[in-house]
Design a protein around this motif. Structure first.
Motif, PDB file in Angstrom:
ATOM      1  N   ILE A 150       0.858  -1.216  -0.012  1.00  0.00           N
ATOM      2  CA  ILE A 150       0.002  -0.087   0.050  1.00  0.00           C
ATOM      3  C   ILE A 150       0.911   1.131  -0.077  1.00  0.00           C
ATOM      4  O   ILE A 150       0.634   2.106  -0.693  1.00  0.00           O
ATOM      5  CB  ILE A 150      -0.685   0.095   1.243  1.00  0.00           C
ATOM      6  N   THR A 151       2.134   1.379   0.587  1.00  0.00           N
ATOM      7  CA  THR A 151       2.740   2.569   0.944  1.00  0.00           C
ATOM      8  C   THR A 151       3.353   2.851  -0.298  1.00  0.00           C
ATOM      9  O   THR A 151       3.634   3.883  -0.715  1.00  0.00           O
ATOM     10  CB  THR A 151       3.834   2.125   2.060  1.00  0.00           C
ATOM     11  N   MET A 152       4.084   1.521  -1.102  1.00  0.00           N
ATOM     12  CA  MET A 152       4.727   1.740  -2.383  1.00  0.00           C
ATOM     13  C   MET A 152       3.718   2.259  -3.520  1.00  0.00           C
ATOM     14  O   MET A 152       4.069   3.039  -4.288  1.00  0.00           O
ATOM     15  CB  MET A 152       5.324   0.445  -2.779  1.00  0.00           C
ATOM     16  N   ALA A 153       2.483   1.646  -3.520  1.00  0.00           N
ATOM     17  CA  ALA A 153       1.575   2.304  -4.497  1.00  0.00           C
ATOM     18  C   ALA A 153       1.304   3.581  -4.179  1.00  0.00           C
ATOM     19  O   ALA A 153       0.984   4.336  -5.287  1.00  0.00           O
ATOM     20  CB  ALA A 153       0.235   1.197  -4.360  1.00  0.00           C
ATOM     21  N   PHE A 154       1.033   4.303  -2.951  1.00  0.00           N
ATOM     22  CA  PHE A 154       0.769   5.497  -2.630  1.00  0.00           C
ATOM     23  C   PHE A 154       1.885   6.255  -3.116  1.00  0.00           C
ATOM     24  O   PHE A 154       1.523   7.542  -3.451  1.00  0.00           O
ATOM     25  CB  PHE A 154       0.406   5.658  -1.200  1.00  0.00           C
ATOM     26  N   ALA A 155       3.084   6.014  -2.968  1.00  0.00           N
ATOM     27  CA  ALA A 155       4.090   6.770  -3.170  1.00  0.00           C
ATOM     28  C   ALA A 155       4.236   7.068  -4.832  1.00  0.00           C
ATOM     29  O   ALA A 155       4.317   7.991  -5.024  1.00  0.00           O
ATOM     30  CB  ALA A 155       5.578   6.144  -2.811  1.00  0.00           C
ATOM     31  N   VAL A 156       3.820   6.084  -5.716  1.00  0.00           N
ATOM     32  CA  VAL A 156       3.813   6.200  -6.934  1.00  0.00           C
ATOM     33  C   VAL A 156       2.643   6.983  -7.438  1.00  0.00           C
ATOM     34  O   VAL A 156       2.658   8.000  -8.083  1.00  0.00           O
ATOM     35  CB  VAL A 156       3.519   4.685  -7.714  1.00  0.00           C
ATOM     36  N   ALA A 157       1.402   6.855  -6.742  1.00  0.00           N
ATOM     37  CA  ALA A 157       0.447   7.642  -7.188  1.00  0.00           C
ATOM     38  C   ALA A 157       0.562   8.874  -6.641  1.00  0.00           C
ATOM     39  O   ALA A 157       0.193   9.745  -7.364  1.00  0.00           O
ATOM     40  CB  ALA A 157      -0.823   6.880  -6.381  1.00  0.00           C
ATOM     41  N   TRP A 158       1.245   9.298  -5.406  1.00  0.00           N
ATOM     42  CA  TRP A 158       1.353  10.716  -5.073  1.00  0.00           C
ATOM     43  C   TRP A 158       2.575  11.323  -6.209  1.00  0.00           C
ATOM     44  O   TRP A 158       2.047  12.415  -6.315  1.00  0.00           O
ATOM     45  CB  TRP A 158       2.072  10.429  -3.675  1.00  0.00           C
ATOM     46  N   GLN A 159       3.285  10.605  -6.673  1.00  0.00           N
ATOM     47  CA  GLN A 159       4.194  11.462  -7.690  1.00  0.00           C
ATOM     48  C   GLN A 159       3.274  11.901  -8.750  1.00  0.00           C
ATOM     49  O   GLN A 159       3.458  12.806  -9.452  1.00  0.00           O
ATOM     50  CB  GLN A 159       5.304  10.518  -8.021  1.00  0.00           C
ATOM     51  N   GLN A 160       2.479  10.915  -9.266  1.00  0.00           N
ATOM     52  CA  GLN A 160       1.784  11.223 -10.591  1.00  0.00           C
ATOM     53  C   GLN A 160       0.668  12.344 -10.322  1.00  0.00           C
ATOM     54  O   GLN A 160       0.570  13.239 -11.261  1.00  0.00           O
ATOM     55  CB  GLN A 160       0.947   9.863 -10.856  1.00  0.00           C
ATOM     56  N   ILE A 161      -0.121  12.370  -9.032  1.00  0.00           N
ATOM     57  CA  ILE A 161      -0.838  13.447  -8.644  1.00  0.00           C
ATOM     58  C   ILE A 161      -0.122  14.723  -8.518  1.00  0.00           C
ATOM     59  O   ILE A 161      -0.733  15.725  -9.028  1.00  0.00           O
ATOM     60  CB  ILE A 161      -1.648  13.060  -7.132  1.00  0.00           C
TER      61      ILE A 161
END
Length: 144
Positions: A57-68
């Protein structure tokens, strides 16, 4: 579609605002997975499983955060991050059957008010200041 209608708070497209909050909901589940891991003995299958879920979850969020962040300012995105505390309360009540107290509700309300104040665009632009600068010809007024 009119550009102004598709924007939220004058800066962020509504689509990216929604994606930001969906990613924050997912990120709040990392704490839930961590708490579930803590209910199992260290090194057991349950511990490793839930700890792995938390890391995923933390890794997926990190990728999503960068895209956002490509679609909004860091300041705007970061002022929305405390909403994960509210989701944590929701997960505590629904998943762990914890008791919701008035202090928890008050704290969440204070957080929400802070978010609203943080992202509101009702602030007036700062007035230009005039600064006196000493030059070889004497004092001159310069707009900053």
């Amino acid at each position: 579609m009119d550009q102004k209608k598709s924007r939220f708070v004058g800066e962020v497209p509504l689509k990216w605002f929604i994606l930001l909050h969906l990613s924050l909901i997912v990120n709040s589940l990392a704490g839930t997975a961590s708490k579930l891991a803590g209910r199992h003995p260290f090194g057991s299958f349950g511990f490793v499983f839930w700890y792995g879920v938390m890391l995923a979850i933390t890794m997926a969020f990190a990728v999503a955060w960068q895209q956002i962040l490509k679609h909004m300012s860091l300041t705007f995105a970061f002022t929305n991050k405390p909403v994960t505390i509210i989701w944590g309360l929701i997960w505590g009540v629904t998943i762990f059957r914890e008791t919701l107290t008035w202090k928890m509700i008050l704290g969440s309300a204070i957080i929400l008010i802070g978010i609203v104040i943080g992202v509101s665009d009702t602030q007036e632009p700062a007035a230009k200041e005039s600064v006196s600068v000493e030059t070889a010809e004497g004092m001159q007024e310069v707009d900053s």
